[in-house]
Design a protein around this motif. Structure first.
Motif, PDB file in Angstrom:
ATOM      1  N   ASP A 181      24.286  39.064  50.482  1.00 55.90           N
ATOM      2  CA  ASP A 181      24.380  40.478  50.120  1.00 55.90           C
ATOM      3  C   ASP A 181      24.018  41.418  51.269  1.00 55.90           C
ATOM      4  N   ASP A 182      23.455  40.889  52.364  1.00 61.70           N
ATOM      5  CA  ASP A 182      23.134  41.720  53.526  1.00 61.70           C
ATOM      6  C   ASP A 182      24.398  42.159  54.268  1.00 61.70           C
ATOM      7  N   LEU A 183      25.478  41.406  54.103  1.00 63.78           N
ATOM      8  CA  LEU A 183      26.723  41.741  54.779  1.00 63.78           C
ATOM      9  C   LEU A 183      27.393  42.932  54.116  1.00 63.78           C
ATOM     10  N   GLN A 184      28.073  43.711  54.928  1.00 68.55           N
ATOM     11  CA  GLN A 184      28.895  44.796  54.383  1.00 68.55           C
ATOM     12  C   GLN A 184      29.977  44.160  53.512  1.00 68.55           C
ATOM     13  N   PRO A 185      30.331  44.794  52.407  1.00 65.41           N
ATOM     14  CA  PRO A 185      31.309  44.201  51.477  1.00 65.41           C
ATOM     15  C   PRO A 185      32.644  43.811  52.114  1.00 65.41           C
ATOM     16  N   GLU A 186      33.085  44.536  53.126  1.00 66.85           N
ATOM     17  CA  GLU A 186      34.388  44.240  53.724  1.00 66.85           C
ATOM     18  C   GLU A 186      34.413  42.899  54.469  1.00 66.85           C
ATOM     19  N   PHE A 187      33.255  42.347  54.815  1.00 63.74           N
ATOM     20  CA  PHE A 187      33.202  41.080  55.539  1.00 63.74           C
ATOM     21  C   PHE A 187      32.964  39.870  54.626  1.00 63.74           C
ATOM     22  N   ARG A 188      32.614  40.106  53.401  1.00 61.72           N
ATOM     23  CA  ARG A 188      32.196  39.020  52.508  1.00 61.72           C
ATOM     24  C   ARG A 188      33.296  38.016  52.198  1.00 61.72           C
ATOM     25  N   ASN A 189      34.533  38.463  52.011  1.00 63.32           N
ATOM     26  CA  ASN A 189      35.614  37.516  51.714  1.00 63.32           C
ATOM     27  C   ASN A 189      35.816  36.529  52.857  1.00 63.32           C
ATOM     28  N   ASP A 190      35.746  37.030  54.087  1.00 61.99           N
ATOM     29  CA  ASP A 190      35.941  36.155  55.235  1.00 61.99           C
ATOM     30  C   ASP A 190      34.815  35.121  55.324  1.00 61.99           C
ATOM     31  N   LEU A 191      33.590  35.560  55.157  1.00 60.37           N
ATOM     32  CA  LEU A 191      32.462  34.621  55.198  1.00 60.37           C
ATOM     33  C   LEU A 191      32.520  33.655  54.030  1.00 60.37           C
ATOM     34  N   ARG A 192      32.880  34.141  52.857  1.00 62.08           N
ATOM     35  CA  ARG A 192      32.975  33.279  51.668  1.00 62.08           C
ATOM     36  C   ARG A 192      33.973  32.146  51.920  1.00 62.08           C
ATOM     37  N   LYS A 230      25.955  31.776  62.556  1.00 60.80           N
ATOM     38  CA  LYS A 230      26.335  31.893  63.960  1.00 60.80           C
ATOM     39  C   LYS A 230      27.682  31.225  64.234  1.00 60.80           C
ATOM     40  N   LYS A 231      27.969  30.127  63.533  1.00 61.43           N
ATOM     41  CA  LYS A 231      29.286  29.483  63.670  1.00 61.43           C
ATOM     42  C   LYS A 231      30.386  30.418  63.178  1.00 61.43           C
ATOM     43  N   TRP A 232      30.089  31.150  62.109  1.00 58.71           N
ATOM     44  CA  TRP A 232      31.056  32.118  61.596  1.00 58.71           C
ATOM     45  C   TRP A 232      31.292  33.220  62.630  1.00 58.71           C
ATOM     46  N   LEU A 233      30.231  33.705  63.263  1.00 53.64           N
ATOM     47  CA  LEU A 233      30.387  34.725  64.299  1.00 53.64           C
ATOM     48  C   LEU A 233      31.215  34.201  65.474  1.00 53.64           C
ATOM     49  N   GLU A 234      30.996  32.949  65.844  1.00 53.31           N
ATOM     50  CA  GLU A 234      31.795  32.345  66.916  1.00 53.31           C
ATOM     51  C   GLU A 234      33.258  32.271  66.524  1.00 53.31           C
ATOM     52  N   LYS A 235      33.516  31.946  65.260  1.00 56.95           N
ATOM     53  CA  LYS A 235      34.895  31.905  64.758  1.00 56.95           C
ATOM     54  C   LYS A 235      35.531  33.282  64.854  1.00 56.95           C
ATOM     55  N   ILE A 236      34.776  34.318  64.497  1.00 61.67           N
ATOM     56  CA  ILE A 236      35.303  35.681  64.574  1.00 61.67           C
ATOM     57  C   ILE A 236      35.638  36.037  66.018  1.00 61.67           C
ATOM     58  N   GLN A 237      34.758  35.703  66.944  1.00 57.58           N
ATOM     59  CA  GLN A 237      35.006  36.006  68.354  1.00 57.58           C
ATOM     60  C   GLN A 237      36.247  35.295  68.868  1.00 57.58           C
ATOM     61  N   ALA A 238      36.413  34.049  68.494  1.00 61.10           N
ATOM     62  CA  ALA A 238      37.517  33.249  69.018  1.00 61.10           C
ATOM     63  C   ALA A 238      38.844  33.509  68.307  1.00 61.10           C
ATOM     64  N   HIS A 239      38.795  33.698  66.988  1.00 60.31           N
ATOM     65  CA  HIS A 239      40.038  33.751  66.212  1.00 60.31           C
ATOM     66  C   HIS A 239      40.196  34.994  65.352  1.00 60.31           C
ATOM     67  N   GLY A 240      39.166  35.807  65.259  1.00 61.78           N
ATOM     68  CA  GLY A 240      39.235  37.001  64.432  1.00 61.78           C
ATOM     69  C   GLY A 240      38.953  36.693  62.966  1.00 61.78           C
ATOM     70  N   PHE A 241      39.199  37.691  62.138  1.00 60.56           N
ATOM     71  CA  PHE A 241      38.957  37.547  60.705  1.00 60.56           C
ATOM     72  C   PHE A 241      40.176  36.927  60.032  1.00 60.56           C
ATOM     73  N   ASP A 242      39.928  36.226  58.924  1.00 63.43           N
ATOM     74  CA  ASP A 242      41.011  35.612  58.145  1.00 63.43           C
ATOM     75  C   ASP A 242      41.625  36.608  57.167  1.00 63.43           C
ATOM     76  N   TYR A 243      40.953  37.724  56.969  1.00 64.69           N
ATOM     77  CA  TYR A 243      41.401  38.744  56.025  1.00 64.69           C
ATOM     78  C   TYR A 243      41.534  40.067  56.774  1.00 64.69           C
ATOM     79  N   GLU A 244      42.411  40.908  56.268  1.00 68.59           N
ATOM     80  CA  GLU A 244      42.496  42.256  56.803  1.00 68.59           C
ATOM     81  C   GLU A 244      41.248  43.007  56.342  1.00 68.59           C
ATOM     82  N   ILE A 245      40.575  43.629  57.278  1.00 73.44           N
ATOM     83  CA  ILE A 245      39.342  44.347  56.983  1.00 73.44           C
ATOM     84  C   ILE A 245      39.679  45.817  56.763  1.00 73.44           C
ATOM     85  N   ASP A 246      39.257  46.336  55.613  1.00 69.49           N
ATOM     86  CA  ASP A 246      39.498  47.739  55.281  1.00 69.49           C
ATOM     87  C   ASP A 246      38.206  48.518  55.487  1.00 69.49           C
TER      88      ASP A 246
END
Length: 78
Positions: free
Chosen positions: A26-37, A60-76
């Motif tokens: 719940d610490d994450l902003q709602p727009e990022f939760r689907n990608d982390l989930r 941290k692995k998720w953050l590395e994934k974001i840096q390398a490949h971006g988000f799996d969902y469109e972020i609004d």
């Protein structure tokens, strides 16, 4: 606040969370939760204070994934 500054601030907040001792989902902003989930599907998680906790290494692995490949969902960013 202009849109670009808002996006920068929210993404910076993701890296700030990686330094916390306990990272609650719940610490994450709602727009990022689907990608982390999606990223944590199948992983073993725990509860603390009745809230879902994401392990630091997994986060941290998720953050590395974001840096390398971006988000799996469109972020609004609203």
């Amino acid at each position: 606040m202009n849109q670009l500054a808002l996006i920068s601030e929210r993404i910076e907040g993701l890296w700030y969370l990686s330094g916390k001792d306990v990272i609650f989902f719940d610490d994450l902003q709602p727009e990022f939760r689907n990608d982390l989930r999606t990223f944590i599907t199948g992983e073993t998680l725990s509860l603390k204070e009745g809230k879902l906790v994401i392990g630091r290494n997994l986060y941290k692995k998720w953050l590395e994934k974001i840096q390398a490949h971006g988000f799996d969902y469109e972020i609004d960013f609203k």
